[in-house]
Design an enzyme around this catalytic site. Structure first.
Site, PDB file in Angstrom:
ATOM      1  CE1 TYR A 141     -10.761 -18.745  23.993  1.00  0.00           C
ATOM      2  CE2 TYR A 141      -9.818 -16.740  23.090  1.00  0.00           C
ATOM      3  CZ  TYR A 141      -9.683 -18.054  23.466  1.00  0.00           C
ATOM      4  OH  TYR A 141      -8.475 -18.673  23.316  1.00  0.00           O
ATOM      5  CE  LYS A 192     -14.203 -33.621  30.331  1.00  0.00           C
ATOM      6  NZ  LYS A 192     -13.227 -34.723  30.299  1.00  0.00           N
ATOM      7  CG  ASP A 224     -10.656 -36.153  28.294  1.00  0.00           C
ATOM      8  OD1 ASP A 224     -11.458 -36.294  27.352  1.00  0.00           O
ATOM      9  OD2 ASP A 224     -10.861 -36.631  29.428  1.00  0.00           O
ATOM     10  CG  ASP A 248      -6.426 -20.819  22.187  1.00  0.00           C
ATOM     11  OD1 ASP A 248      -5.724 -20.405  21.243  1.00  0.00           O
ATOM     12  OD2 ASP A 248      -6.149 -20.606  23.389  1.00  0.00           O
ATOM     13  CG  ASP A 252      -0.942 -22.916  20.428  1.00  0.00           C
ATOM     14  OD1 ASP A 252      -1.503 -22.383  19.444  1.00  0.00           O
ATOM     15  OD2 ASP A 252      -0.207 -22.297  21.226  1.00  0.00           O
TER      16      ASP A 252
HETATM   17  C1  IPM Z   1      -5.050 -17.566  18.847  1.00  0.00           C
HETATM   18  C2  IPM Z   1      -4.484 -16.768  19.988  1.00  0.00           C
HETATM   19  C3  IPM Z   1      -5.574 -15.844  20.518  1.00  0.00           C
HETATM   20  C4  IPM Z   1      -6.712 -16.704  21.015  1.00  0.00           C
HETATM   21  C5  IPM Z   1      -5.120 -14.855  21.592  1.00  0.00           C
HETATM   22  C6  IPM Z   1      -3.961 -14.001  21.115  1.00  0.00           C
HETATM   23  C7  IPM Z   1      -6.249 -13.994  22.082  1.00  0.00           C
HETATM   24  O1  IPM Z   1      -3.998 -17.609  20.969  1.00  0.00           O
HETATM   25  O2  IPM Z   1      -5.462 -16.945  17.835  1.00  0.00           O
HETATM   26  O3  IPM Z   1      -5.101 -18.781  18.935  1.00  0.00           O
HETATM   27  O4  IPM Z   1      -6.689 -17.191  22.154  1.00  0.00           O
HETATM   28  O5  IPM Z   1      -7.653 -16.922  20.255  1.00  0.00           O
HETATM   29 MG    MG Z   2      -4.055 -19.665  20.470  1.00  0.00          MG
END
Ligand code: IPM
Ligand code: MG
Length: 370
Positions: A141, A192, A224, A248, A252
């Site tokens: 990032y 990884k 993975d 990240d 999710d």
């Molecule tokens: C999160 C989001 C952010 C990230 C984006 C909005 C930059 O996806 O907080 O997980 O990738 O960190």
């Molecule tokens: Mg995210």
């Protein structure tokens, strides 16, 4: 207790969920006799439109004067074509860097009343309780160079995965602290290491830190495999620690175990003690402004703030219990209603406020007679 809270609603549903969270916090303040002062700041797309900058100086100043920060969400199609430095996400990334919010805690726990909402079978989901500790200010990032280049005479592109050893050490240490003091003393460090040098150093550091925490069990898992294990048997996890990009993606994925991204809170902790709290969902532009978003993730983030930043355990629990009570009563926002009649954002928050007030009234009566 007197506290200043910086509010950065951001874009899309960010505004709606922050608005109603403020109402819940006001109810907490009233019942528990605290004074919360709220200061609003611009971030993301709105800040680009009004100030030409996704993170204006004023916003940083507002945050620095506060005792804690609550953020809604940033982003939207309106700014998708903007150059990188004028994208709403830049505002959030710059804020994380500016305030050194390096440790992102994303708890994944299931609510009994929502077990049927998960796409996974109930028996796999029931009792899931782990936290992802995601490194938030390094890795791909932020590494430089990150640009289009010419390479071997061809159009090419480079992003850089860079970590200082000290950055790896502090996030792993945070994970060990959490595992040892607050949880079941088991860490899964995700990397990884069969491919990346950065992951090999990550493993080395994890092993070093582990020596200082003999009561904690450390296991390593390739990313993975971790992605697969999260679906196959999520109950095996207690604390997962990982670098920025892996965290990240895995967070999710993990959110779906609970049924909705709209339920999950997070805390981003800094080295300075000024922490930021936000739902892990995004700005959901498709449903923005419709008063249908699930506000629970932000309300639970506020509970995390009360506990972590202000030490208000009882107040945090009161919010969590009120959320639980409302869900048990069957009220659901559209993301969880499964085709049944859904509550609006405001109705959901209103019920949580009422549950808080009711519960607190009962506590007061009990105290008066004890
Ligand atoms: C999160 C989001 C952010 C990230 C984006 C909005 C930059 O996806 O907080 O997980 O990738 O960190
Ligand atoms: Mg995210």
């Amino acid at each position: 207790m007197k506290k200043r809270i910086a509010l950065l609603p951001g874009d899309g549903i960010g505004k709606e969920v922050v608005d109603v969270t403020v109402e819940v916090l006001k109810t907490v303040a009233e019942h528990f006799h605290h004074q919360f002062q709220f200061d609003y700041g611009l971030i993301g797309g709105d800040a680009i439109d009004q100030k030409g900058n996704p993170l204006p100086e004023e916003t940083i100043a507002i945050c620095k004067q506060a005792d804690a920060i609550i953020l809604g969400a940033v982003g939207g199609p309106k700014w998708d074509q903007n150059p990188m430095e004028l994208r709403p996400e830049r505002g959030l990334l710059a804020l994380r860097k500016e305030l050194d919010l390096f440790a992102n805690l994303r708890p994944i726990t299931t609510f009994d009343s929502l077990l049927d909402s998960s796409p996974l079978k109930k028996e796999y989901v029931n009792g899931v309780d782990f936290v992802i500790v995601r490194e938030l200010t390094g890795g791909l990032y932020f590494g430089k160079p990150s640009e289009r280049i010419t390479y071997e005479g061809q159009e090419a592109v480079v992003d850089t995965l860079l970590y200082k050893r000290s950055e790896i050490e502090r996030i792993i240490e945070s994970a060990f602290e959490i595992a040892s003091k607050r949880r079941r003393k088991h860490i899964t460090s995700v990397d990884k290491a069969n491919v990346l040098e950065s992951s090999r150093v990550w493993r080395e550091v994890a092993e070093e830190v582990a020596k200082r925490y003999p009561e904690v069990t450390l296991e390593h898992m390739l990313v993975d495999n971790a992605a697969m294990q999260l679906i196959r048997s999520p109950k095996q996890f207690d604390v997962i620690v990982t670098e920025n990009m892996f965290g990240d993606i895995l967070s999710d994925e993990a959110s779906m175990i609970t049924g909705s991204l709209g339920m999950l809170a997070s805390a981003s902790l800094s080295s300075t003690g000024l922490h930021l709290y936000e739902p892990i969902h995004g700005s959901a532009p498709d449903i923005a402004g419709k008063n249908i978003a699930n506000p629970v993730a932000t309300i639970l983030s506020a509970a995390m703030m009360l506990r972590q930043s202000f030490g208000l355990e009882e107040e945090a629990k009161a919010i969590e219990k009120a959320v639980d009570n409302v869900l048990n009563s069957g009220t659901r926002t559209a993301d969880l209603a499964q085709g049944n009649k859904a509550a609006s954002t405001k109705q959901m928050a209103e019920e949580i406020k009422n549950a808080l007030a009711d519960d607190h009234a009962i506590l007061n009566i009990m105290e008066a007679y004890s």
